[in-house]
Design a protein around this motif. Structure first.
Motif, PDB file in Angstrom:
ATOM      1  N   UNK A  69     -13.529  21.144  10.909  1.00 46.50           N
ATOM      2  CA  UNK A  69     -12.319  20.322  10.911  1.00 46.50           C
ATOM      3  C   UNK A  69     -12.359  19.327   9.770  1.00 46.50           C
ATOM      4  N   UNK A  70     -11.188  18.752   9.409  1.00 44.72           N
ATOM      5  CA  UNK A  70     -11.152  17.757   8.330  1.00 44.72           C
ATOM      6  C   UNK A  70     -12.078  16.597   8.657  1.00 44.72           C
ATOM      7  N   UNK A  71     -12.727  16.061   7.676  1.00 44.73           N
ATOM      8  CA  UNK A  71     -13.656  14.960   7.913  1.00 44.73           C
ATOM      9  C   UNK A  71     -13.817  14.168   6.628  1.00 44.73           C
ATOM     10  N   UNK A  72     -14.230  12.924   6.790  1.00 48.20           N
ATOM     11  CA  UNK A  72     -14.576  12.109   5.641  1.00 48.20           C
ATOM     12  C   UNK A  72     -16.032  12.385   5.307  1.00 48.20           C
ATOM     13  N   UNK A  73     -16.302  12.483   4.010  1.00 50.47           N
ATOM     14  CA  UNK A  73     -17.666  12.725   3.590  1.00 50.47           C
ATOM     15  C   UNK A  73     -17.827  12.197   2.182  1.00 50.47           C
ATOM     16  N   UNK A  74     -19.024  11.908   1.799  1.00 51.86           N
ATOM     17  CA  UNK A  74     -19.281  11.511   0.421  1.00 51.86           C
ATOM     18  C   UNK A  74     -18.993  12.712  -0.450  1.00 51.86           C
ATOM     19  N   UNK A  75     -18.003  12.568  -1.356  1.00 53.99           N
ATOM     20  CA  UNK A  75     -17.595  13.742  -2.107  1.00 53.99           C
ATOM     21  C   UNK A  75     -18.652  14.169  -3.102  1.00 53.99           C
ATOM     22  N   UNK A 215     -16.254  15.998  -7.591  1.00 54.60           N
ATOM     23  CA  UNK A 215     -17.667  15.699  -7.809  1.00 54.60           C
ATOM     24  C   UNK A 215     -17.969  15.452  -9.281  1.00 54.60           C
ATOM     25  N   UNK A 216     -18.600  14.331  -9.560  1.00 58.52           N
ATOM     26  CA  UNK A 216     -18.873  13.913 -10.926  1.00 58.52           C
ATOM     27  C   UNK A 216     -18.070  12.690 -11.315  1.00 58.52           C
ATOM     28  N   UNK A 217     -16.897  12.483 -10.668  1.00 61.56           N
ATOM     29  CA  UNK A 217     -16.139  11.243 -10.837  1.00 61.56           C
ATOM     30  C   UNK A 217     -16.805  10.082 -10.107  1.00 61.56           C
ATOM     31  N   UNK A 218     -17.678  10.394  -9.184  1.00 59.94           N
ATOM     32  CA  UNK A 218     -18.288   9.385  -8.334  1.00 59.94           C
ATOM     33  C   UNK A 218     -18.963   8.293  -9.157  1.00 59.94           C
ATOM     34  N   UNK A 219     -18.617   7.043  -8.885  1.00 60.66           N
ATOM     35  CA  UNK A 219     -19.181   5.909  -9.609  1.00 60.66           C
ATOM     36  C   UNK A 219     -18.377   5.493 -10.812  1.00 60.66           C
ATOM     37  N   UNK A 220     -17.336   6.267 -11.147  1.00 64.16           N
ATOM     38  CA  UNK A 220     -16.505   5.952 -12.301  1.00 64.16           C
ATOM     39  C   UNK A 220     -15.448   4.903 -11.997  1.00 64.16           C
ATOM     40  N   UNK A 221     -14.815   4.345 -13.035  1.00 61.50           N
ATOM     41  CA  UNK A 221     -13.865   3.254 -12.853  1.00 61.50           C
ATOM     42  C   UNK A 221     -12.455   3.724 -12.495  1.00 61.50           C
ATOM     43  N   UNK A 233     -14.492   4.600  -7.999  1.00 64.72           N
ATOM     44  CA  UNK A 233     -14.186   5.819  -7.256  1.00 64.72           C
ATOM     45  C   UNK A 233     -15.418   6.271  -6.481  1.00 64.72           C
ATOM     46  N   UNK A 234     -15.235   6.472  -5.155  1.00 66.05           N
ATOM     47  CA  UNK A 234     -16.404   6.649  -4.310  1.00 66.05           C
ATOM     48  C   UNK A 234     -16.347   7.857  -3.388  1.00 66.05           C
ATOM     49  N   UNK A 235     -15.192   8.097  -2.730  1.00 64.64           N
ATOM     50  CA  UNK A 235     -15.132   9.145  -1.725  1.00 64.64           C
ATOM     51  C   UNK A 235     -13.786   9.847  -1.771  1.00 64.64           C
ATOM     52  N   UNK A 236     -13.747  11.047  -1.159  1.00 68.99           N
ATOM     53  CA  UNK A 236     -12.486  11.739  -0.969  1.00 68.99           C
ATOM     54  C   UNK A 236     -12.426  12.279   0.454  1.00 68.99           C
ATOM     55  N   UNK A 248     -10.627   7.600  -2.488  1.00 64.61           N
ATOM     56  CA  UNK A 248     -10.913   6.235  -2.045  1.00 64.61           C
ATOM     57  C   UNK A 248     -11.834   5.539  -3.041  1.00 64.61           C
ATOM     58  N   UNK A 249     -11.468   4.300  -3.353  1.00 65.00           N
ATOM     59  CA  UNK A 249     -12.225   3.508  -4.321  1.00 65.00           C
ATOM     60  C   UNK A 249     -12.658   2.191  -3.697  1.00 65.00           C
ATOM     61  N   UNK A 250     -13.842   1.731  -4.081  1.00 65.69           N
ATOM     62  CA  UNK A 250     -14.354   0.434  -3.631  1.00 65.69           C
ATOM     63  C   UNK A 250     -13.643  -0.657  -4.436  1.00 65.69           C
ATOM     64  N   UNK A 251     -13.001  -1.619  -3.781  1.00 70.55           N
ATOM     65  CA  UNK A 251     -12.312  -2.681  -4.530  1.00 70.55           C
ATOM     66  C   UNK A 251     -13.280  -3.442  -5.426  1.00 70.55           C
ATOM     67  N   UNK A 252     -12.815  -3.815  -6.610  1.00 68.77           N
ATOM     68  CA  UNK A 252     -13.689  -4.478  -7.569  1.00 68.77           C
ATOM     69  C   UNK A 252     -14.138  -5.841  -7.068  1.00 68.77           C
ATOM     70  N   UNK A 253     -13.337  -6.508  -6.251  1.00 69.28           N
ATOM     71  CA  UNK A 253     -13.751  -7.802  -5.704  1.00 69.28           C
ATOM     72  C   UNK A 253     -14.993  -7.646  -4.836  1.00 69.28           C
TER      73      UNK A 253
END
Length: 475
Positions: A69-75, A215-221, A233-236, A248-253
């Motif tokens: 089933x659909x799930x959140x995961x570290x992309x 995959x590979x975008x992880x950690x990019x701005x 950019x962290x997860x999809x 989904x991206x981690x807010x810069x603040x």
């Protein structure tokens, strides 16, 4: 007449051309942004030594997701596994992975995701001019998935840092990264939502976008139209492991607060209340006398924790913290986690239908978490046929282990409401219809007097974790 037709046709063509030019003028032009920002975006590759037995057994291969089933995961799934190299002395092989990052200071500080560099034995940063530098980890924070790296270099290009709190839903944003190893790939989209909470990610109010991330975008701005980094950019959300329109991206603040603490102390301190909370749905709101579903319902209070010291009680519904409203229960960890341990705060709660303001001192989140009690075993039984359960008194040892002053444990679940709402043998009932249960006798009396056709709440501990559930009795 022919000349009139030709004239009308020319006018129509001009109008259509004008509309096309207007539409084109309304779309953003990213070319200048990309030209200025790209030099500060880097490719990150890691090497990790793994036992030969693990490598040869396929231990680094990706799991089969077909049919799940659909799930959140570290992309990024920690790495994009490559073919393992020949064993070194017959005992070790190397796994490689790829990710992205960006330079935040000219002397070589770089931000990326924790899961990009976790467990790496070697980290290589490739700059836009294709030169490579070895990086060391200044600090990493798994809870926010932020890592701070450092390379030995000077006069490096840097990104501009923006304020993620100023982002608006519908605003254009752009990502630069290395999906599948394709350096400096650019994708664009809009902000879909703000303040998203993901499973097992309690301390990050994610920015949701429809920017194509793989995959590979992880950690990019993630950039705004001003060319400022507003997120990492962290997860999809994905079924297949690839992009499906939800990123989904981690807010810069949040990321910069983490990076500053990592740089100064090598670790991150977060605020903590020492409570277990849950969502307030329509039925729970009705049972607690609330006008609408909102707030965070306190299901458990850890003895000696900051919440307990401030007078917070089980059954309180937290409506705001320092004047900031709690709409969804997930809003509370974001707000509390952002406060400094030892700071003072005011919390508005609803207790027994009345609003109260509590003064509290924020605690420090334990690094290894805090265990909350264990299982309970039944003793002498009593029955309550109306709910369809048999319950037993808790022993003194069980109360001590569960940090309880009262409550009853379910020894048997029969046909009836209890079975329908999913109660199980071993569950501990501590509150029923907003009344504390201190004994089997109290439980039987409260159960007998339960109202019909109205939402009734029950607080249940299962394996030490507390939550409120609701049900209605039709007879």
């Amino acid at each position: 007449m022919p000349s009139l037709k030709i004239c009308c046709s020319a006018v129509l063509s001009l109008l259509l051309m004008g509309q096309a030019l207007t539409a084109r003028a309304e779309l953003p032009d990213f070319t200048e942004l990309v030209e200025k920002a790209s030099p500060a975006v880097v490719n990150i590759s890691t090497r990790q030594k793994i036992p030969d037995a693990v490598a040869s057994s396929g231990g680094m291969s990706a799991p089969d997701l077909e049919g799940l089933p659909p799930m959140f995961r570290e992309f990024f799934e920690r790495s994009i596994p490559q073919q393992p190299r020949p064993p070194s002395h017959g005992r070790q092989r190397e796994a490689q992975s790829l990710g992205s990052g960006f330079i935040i200071s000219s002397d070589g500080y770089i931000m990326t995701n924790n899961h990009v560099i976790a467990d790496a034995d070697e980290i290589i940063v490739r700059l836009s001019d294709r030169s490579e530098l070895e990086a060391k980890v200044i600090g990493a924070d798994p809870r926010s998935d932020v890592a701070l790296l450092k390379v030995d270099a000077k006069d490096l290009p840097t990104v501009k840092l923006g304020k993620s709190e100023d982002l608006k839903v519908g605003e254009w944003v752009l990502a630069i990264g290395s999906p599948f190893g394709f350096d400096h790939s650019v994708t664009a989209g809009i902000v879909s939502a703000k303040g998203r909470s993901l499973p097992n990610e309690s301390y990050v109010p994610f920015i949701q976008t429809d920017v194509a991330i793989n995959p590979g975008n992880s950690g990019g701005p993630l950039f705004n139209l001003e060319g400022e980094v507003v997120g990492i950019n962290s997860q999809i959300f994905t079924r297949s492991g690839g992009f499906m329109g939800l990123s989904f991206a981690i807010p810069m603040s949040v990321a910069m607060d983490v990076a500053d603490q990592l740089k100064a102390d090598g670790k991150v301190s977060r605020g903590w209340l020492g409570v277990v909370i849950q969502e307030v749905n329509k039925d729970l709101a009705e049972s607690f006398g609330l006008d609408k579903p909102a707030g965070a319902l306190v299901a458990q209070v850890l003895e000696g924790g900051p919440g307990a010291k401030s007078g917070l009680q089980v059954g309180d519904v937290i409506l705001s913290l320092n004047g900031k409203p709690i709409i969804m229960s997930a809003d509370l960890p974001h707000l509390v986690g952002g406060l400094k341990p030892g700071s003072k705060a005011k919390m508005e709660v609803v207790r027994d239908g009345a609003r109260k303001t509590l003064d509290l001192t924020i605690g420090s989140l334990p690094e290894d978490g805090t265990a909350l009690a264990g299982d309970a075993a039944p003793s002498a039984e009593q029955s309550s046929n109306r709910l369809g359960v048999k319950v037993a008194e808790l022993s003194a040892e069980q109360k001590k282990a569960l940090d309880l002053k009262g409550g009853v444990v379910i020894s048997e679940v029969m046909d009836g409401p209890a079975a329908l709402i999913g109660l199980r043998q071993g569950d501990v009932i501590t509150h029923l219809n907003n009344q504390a249960i201190d004994s089997g006798k109290t439980f039987a009396a409260v159960a007998k007097a339960l109202p019909k056709d109205r939402s009734v709440s029950m607080r249940v501990l299962r394996k030490g974790r507390a939550s409120f559930i609701t049900f209605k009795l039709s007879e």
